[in-house]
Each structure stands twice: as structure tokens, then as C-alpha cells.
Scaffold this motif. Structure first.
Motif, PDB file in Angstrom:
ATOM      1  N   ALA A 291      21.983  77.559  53.469  1.00 40.46           N
ATOM      2  CA  ALA A 291      20.781  76.466  54.289  1.00 40.46           C
ATOM      3  C   ALA A 291      21.904  75.609  54.236  1.00 40.46           C
ATOM      4  O   ALA A 291      21.912  74.625  55.319  1.00 40.46           O
ATOM      5  CB  ALA A 291      19.384  77.293  53.883  1.00 40.46           C
ATOM      6  N   ASP A 292      21.434  74.489  53.061  1.00 44.51           N
ATOM      7  CA  ASP A 292      22.016  73.472  52.503  1.00 44.51           C
ATOM      8  C   ASP A 292      23.753  72.905  53.543  1.00 44.51           C
ATOM      9  O   ASP A 292      23.760  71.914  53.968  1.00 44.51           O
ATOM     10  CB  ASP A 292      22.368  73.045  50.715  1.00 44.51           C
ATOM     11  CG  ASP A 292      20.092  72.738  50.890  1.00 44.51           C
ATOM     12  OD1 ASP A 292      19.540  72.915  51.393  1.00 44.51           O
ATOM     13  OD2 ASP A 292      19.703  73.358  49.726  1.00 44.51           O
TER      14      ASP A 292
ATOM     15  N   MET B 219      25.382  74.944  55.467  1.00 44.59           N
ATOM     16  CA  MET B 219      25.281  74.998  57.118  1.00 44.59           C
ATOM     17  C   MET B 219      24.631  73.845  57.421  1.00 44.59           C
ATOM     18  O   MET B 219      25.698  73.294  58.014  1.00 44.59           O
ATOM     19  CB  MET B 219      24.186  76.230  57.365  1.00 44.59           C
ATOM     20  CG  MET B 219      25.050  77.797  56.850  1.00 44.59           C
ATOM     21  SD  MET B 219      24.141  78.378  57.481  1.00 44.59           S
ATOM     22  CE  MET B 219      24.256  78.739  59.452  1.00 44.59           C
ATOM     23  N   ARG B 220      23.412  73.268  56.682  1.00 41.73           N
ATOM     24  CA  ARG B 220      23.222  72.149  57.395  1.00 41.73           C
ATOM     25  C   ARG B 220      23.780  71.085  57.740  1.00 41.73           C
ATOM     26  O   ARG B 220      24.414  69.667  58.403  1.00 41.73           O
ATOM     27  CB  ARG B 220      21.937  72.156  56.771  1.00 41.73           C
ATOM     28  CG  ARG B 220      20.753  71.110  58.099  1.00 41.73           C
ATOM     29  CD  ARG B 220      19.520  70.608  56.895  1.00 41.73           C
ATOM     30  NE  ARG B 220      19.736  70.226  55.915  1.00 41.73           N
ATOM     31  CZ  ARG B 220      19.376  71.063  54.778  1.00 41.73           C
ATOM     32  NH1 ARG B 220      18.686  72.069  54.754  1.00 41.73           N
ATOM     33  NH2 ARG B 220      19.078  70.728  53.130  1.00 41.73           N
ATOM     34  N   SER B 221      24.588  70.947  56.804  1.00 43.80           N
ATOM     35  CA  SER B 221      25.593  69.400  55.538  1.00 43.80           C
ATOM     36  C   SER B 221      27.370  69.388  57.117  1.00 43.80           C
ATOM     37  O   SER B 221      27.379  68.804  57.274  1.00 43.80           O
ATOM     38  CB  SER B 221      26.120  70.070  54.946  1.00 43.80           C
ATOM     39  OG  SER B 221      27.083  71.039  55.075  1.00 43.80           O
ATOM     40  N   ARG B 222      27.293  70.786  57.554  1.00 40.82           N
ATOM     41  CA  ARG B 222      28.146  71.335  58.517  1.00 40.82           C
ATOM     42  C   ARG B 222      27.583  71.060  60.299  1.00 40.82           C
ATOM     43  O   ARG B 222      28.594  71.021  60.677  1.00 40.82           O
ATOM     44  CB  ARG B 222      29.081  72.430  58.078  1.00 40.82           C
ATOM     45  CG  ARG B 222      29.970  72.673  57.511  1.00 40.82           C
ATOM     46  CD  ARG B 222      30.695  72.007  56.677  1.00 40.82           C
ATOM     47  NE  ARG B 222      31.411  72.080  57.971  1.00 40.82           N
ATOM     48  CZ  ARG B 222      32.505  72.353  57.898  1.00 40.82           C
ATOM     49  NH1 ARG B 222      33.066  73.625  56.770  1.00 40.82           N
ATOM     50  NH2 ARG B 222      34.045  72.413  58.544  1.00 40.82           N
ATOM     51  N   ILE B 223      26.428  71.954  60.346  1.00 41.86           N
ATOM     52  CA  ILE B 223      25.640  71.705  61.490  1.00 41.86           C
ATOM     53  C   ILE B 223      25.139  70.465  62.220  1.00 41.86           C
ATOM     54  O   ILE B 223      25.538  69.780  63.259  1.00 41.86           O
ATOM     55  CB  ILE B 223      25.278  72.506  61.355  1.00 41.86           C
ATOM     56  CG1 ILE B 223      25.299  74.131  61.289  1.00 41.86           C
ATOM     57  CG2 ILE B 223      23.524  72.486  62.382  1.00 41.86           C
ATOM     58  CD1 ILE B 223      24.587  75.054  61.492  1.00 41.86           C
ATOM     59  N   GLU B 224      24.983  69.308  60.577  1.00 38.81           N
ATOM     60  CA  GLU B 224      24.331  67.867  61.302  1.00 38.81           C
ATOM     61  C   GLU B 224      25.146  67.201  62.043  1.00 38.81           C
ATOM     62  O   GLU B 224      25.056  66.748  62.722  1.00 38.81           O
ATOM     63  CB  GLU B 224      24.142  67.233  60.174  1.00 38.81           C
ATOM     64  CG  GLU B 224      22.575  68.268  59.983  1.00 38.81           C
ATOM     65  CD  GLU B 224      21.283  68.127  60.910  1.00 38.81           C
ATOM     66  OE1 GLU B 224      20.871  66.681  61.827  1.00 38.81           O
ATOM     67  OE2 GLU B 224      20.607  68.863  60.642  1.00 38.81           O
TER      68      GLU B 224
ATOM     69  N   GLN C  31      16.476  76.253  58.906  1.00 34.91           N
ATOM     70  CA  GLN C  31      17.121  74.528  57.817  1.00 34.91           C
ATOM     71  C   GLN C  31      18.350  74.369  58.847  1.00 34.91           C
ATOM     72  O   GLN C  31      19.120  72.995  58.474  1.00 34.91           O
ATOM     73  CB  GLN C  31      17.242  74.918  56.682  1.00 34.91           C
ATOM     74  CG  GLN C  31      15.275  74.495  56.049  1.00 34.91           C
ATOM     75  CD  GLN C  31      15.835  74.471  54.618  1.00 34.91           C
ATOM     76  OE1 GLN C  31      16.437  73.921  54.005  1.00 34.91           O
ATOM     77  NE2 GLN C  31      14.926  74.719  54.154  1.00 34.91           N
ATOM     78  N   SER C  32      19.277  75.476  59.286  1.00 34.59           N
ATOM     79  CA  SER C  32      20.557  75.101  60.311  1.00 34.59           C
ATOM     80  C   SER C  32      20.559  75.060  61.594  1.00 34.59           C
ATOM     81  O   SER C  32      20.702  74.151  62.511  1.00 34.59           O
ATOM     82  CB  SER C  32      21.627  76.134  59.049  1.00 34.59           C
ATOM     83  OG  SER C  32      20.937  76.848  59.083  1.00 34.59           O
TER      84      SER C  32
ATOM     85  N   ARG D 117      18.102  73.977  64.226  1.00 34.57           N
ATOM     86  CA  ARG D 117      17.952  72.955  64.708  1.00 34.57           C
ATOM     87  C   ARG D 117      19.163  72.573  65.322  1.00 34.57           C
ATOM     88  O   ARG D 117      19.377  71.656  66.811  1.00 34.57           O
ATOM     89  CB  ARG D 117      18.176  71.626  63.569  1.00 34.57           C
ATOM     90  CG  ARG D 117      17.955  72.125  62.312  1.00 34.57           C
ATOM     91  CD  ARG D 117      17.882  71.316  60.914  1.00 34.57           C
ATOM     92  NE  ARG D 117      17.960  69.998  61.352  1.00 34.57           N
ATOM     93  CZ  ARG D 117      17.847  69.205  61.587  1.00 34.57           C
ATOM     94  NH1 ARG D 117      16.124  69.668  61.702  1.00 34.57           N
ATOM     95  NH2 ARG D 117      18.147  67.554  61.989  1.00 34.57           N
TER      96      ARG D 117
END
Length: 252
Positions: free
Chosen positions: A78-79, A81-86, A144-145, A148
Motif C-alpha cells: 500500500a505504501d 502504491m500510494r507513493s506512485r498514485i499520489e 490507502q491507494s 484515493r
């Protein structure tokens, strides 16, 4: 699940600091493989330890137990993925002179990110299994990803088409588009078999990309605000965005 770069960042910035970082990272990588392969109930602490090449006591020492390791594996994915999706969310929310073209560009970046094949297949298998179980690991990764990005996309499409972000039809359209995109990762073999292909080469990927873009433009931007009667008023994708016309011209 997704293709989000190579696995190296998983072993560095997104895991754990301190002297035990490499051990914990190795244990999480092993957990992703084992839990993805046999599921939470099927995995034993012995299997997890053997795959990570650590003593069995390392699991409670570093994580507390099997469940905590399972959730830590989900959190690591999740972390990342979130770093790429944000960045995609930030781009999506940036003001643009042509909102339709802007949305089209971001959705296609999301497709390229999801449909690639650069990171371990074990990540996809892990996500597919926990998604089927609809458990806490799935909720960690999804909310979380991907969720969002979905919420941001709904808001931007609503603004571009004059619809309410609470409009159920709009939410369904976004879910259909994102689901179709995700299938090129999670159901890749189904996609290949249905097309009679053995793999995706560059030309085939381009063909798929064009089809996904047409779907996204038609579903997300081929709609207007509700008319005075309260019923959704559809319009063609060409009416909704010049990007569709440009696409047709480039691929004809």
C-alpha cells in the motif's frame, strides 16, 4: 494488481529503519510470496521463516506474530502504491485549460502504471487473494491507494461534465473504467487467452491502450449534466472531448 516500478524501493524507503531493516524487508518480501501462494490460513510460520531464511522466532521478534506480518506485507504494498498514485492525484487536481484532455492524460498514466509488468508477480497474486477474501489486508491496500485515485477521478469528472460527485451513475462509470484497467493486471491470462495472444508485445499493448482510452473517454466524458427533468443527458465522446477526435485521427 499493479505494475509500479521495480521492487528495490520496497526494500529501502518504504519498509523499516534501523539495523534490522534488511531482515524485516526480506521477511516481508517472503510473506508476500507465501501468503499470495497459499493464503493466510494456509501459510505457516515455518514456511514464512524458511522462505525468508530466518529463524522462526524472528517473526514474533520483528512483527509480533503471523497476522502482524501479513498486515505489514499489505502495508508495504500500500505504501509503495500510494507513493506512485499520489503524483497522479496531484496532477489530476491541477487546474487545466482543457479538463477533458487533462483527465484523459492522467487516466492513461494510471493505465500504464497498472498494466505494466515490471514488479514481482507475487504482488499481484497477493492482492488478488486478499481481494477475494475482502480482509483487512485488502482494505489496507485498496483504501490507502486505489480508492484515493478513484475519489479524485470522480471529483474531476464531475466538475468537467457538470455532474454531482455523488451521482451514482457517474460513480458506476468510474468503477467500470478502473475495473477494466485493473483487469489487465489481475486477469492478464484471461485477457491474453480471450484475444488469442500469448503475450503483450509493444504493438499489442498499443492496441489495448487505444481501446482503454476509447472506453474511458466514452464512459467518463461522454456525459453531460442532468437535464431539467433530472435524467442523465448523454452525449457522444467526440462531443465531450477533443482528445477523442485526436485519437481517432491518430489511429485511423
Amino acid at each position: 494488481m499493479t505494475s509500479i516500478g521495480n521492487a528495490a524501493p520496497l526494500r529501502t524507503a518504504l519498509l523499516f529503519g534501523g539495523q534490522s531493516r534488511d531482515t524485516r524487508a526480506r521477511m516481508i518480501e517472503a510473506a508476500i510470496e507465501v501468503f499470495g501462494s497459499v493464503g493466510y490460513d494456509g501459510a505457516t510460520t515455518r514456511q514464512l521463516a524458511e522462505r525468508a531464511k530466518v529463524n522462526q522466532a524472528a517473526i514474533p521478534y520483528h512483527f509480533g506474530g503471523k497476522r502482524e506480518l501479513y498486515l505489514a506485507a499489505a502495508q508495504a504494498i500500500a505504501d509503495y502504491m500510494r507513493s506512485r498514485i499520489e503524483p497522479l492525484i496531484d496532477q489530476l487536481r491541477t487546474a487545466a485549460a482543457d479538463p477533458a484532455r487533462h483527465i484523459d492524460a492522467v487516466v492513461m498514466r494510471f493505465f500504464q502504471f497498472i498494466a505494466g509488468d515490471e514488479e514481482p508477480e507475487a504482488w499481484t497474486v497477493f492482492f488478488v487473494r486478499c481481494e477475494r477474501d475482502a480482509d483487512d489486508a485488502f482494505r489496507i491496500i485498496y483504501y490507502q491507494s486505489v480508492a484515493r485515485f478513484q475519489a479524485a477521478l470522480i471529483a474531476e469528472v464531475a466538475a468537467a461534465t457538470g455532474r454531482s460527485p455523488d451521482d451514482e451513475d457517474l460513480k458506476v462509470r468510474v468503477a467500470i473504467v478502473l475495473g477494466a484497467i485493473s483487469n489487465f493486471r489481475t486477469l492478464r491470462n484471461v485477457m491474453l487467452s480471450s484475444l488469442g495472444w500469448d503475450t503483450f508485445d509493444a504493438a499489442r499493448k498499443r492496441t489495448v491502450e487505444i481501446a482503454v482510452r476509447r472506453l474511458a473517454l466514452a464512459e467518463l466524458l461522454g456525459i453531460r449534466a442532468e437535464d431539467q427533468s433530472g435524467a442523465p443527458s448523454p452525449c457522444s465522446a467526440t462531443e465531450a472531448t477533443p482528445a477523442f477526435t485526436d485519437l481517432e485521427r491518430r489511429t485511423s
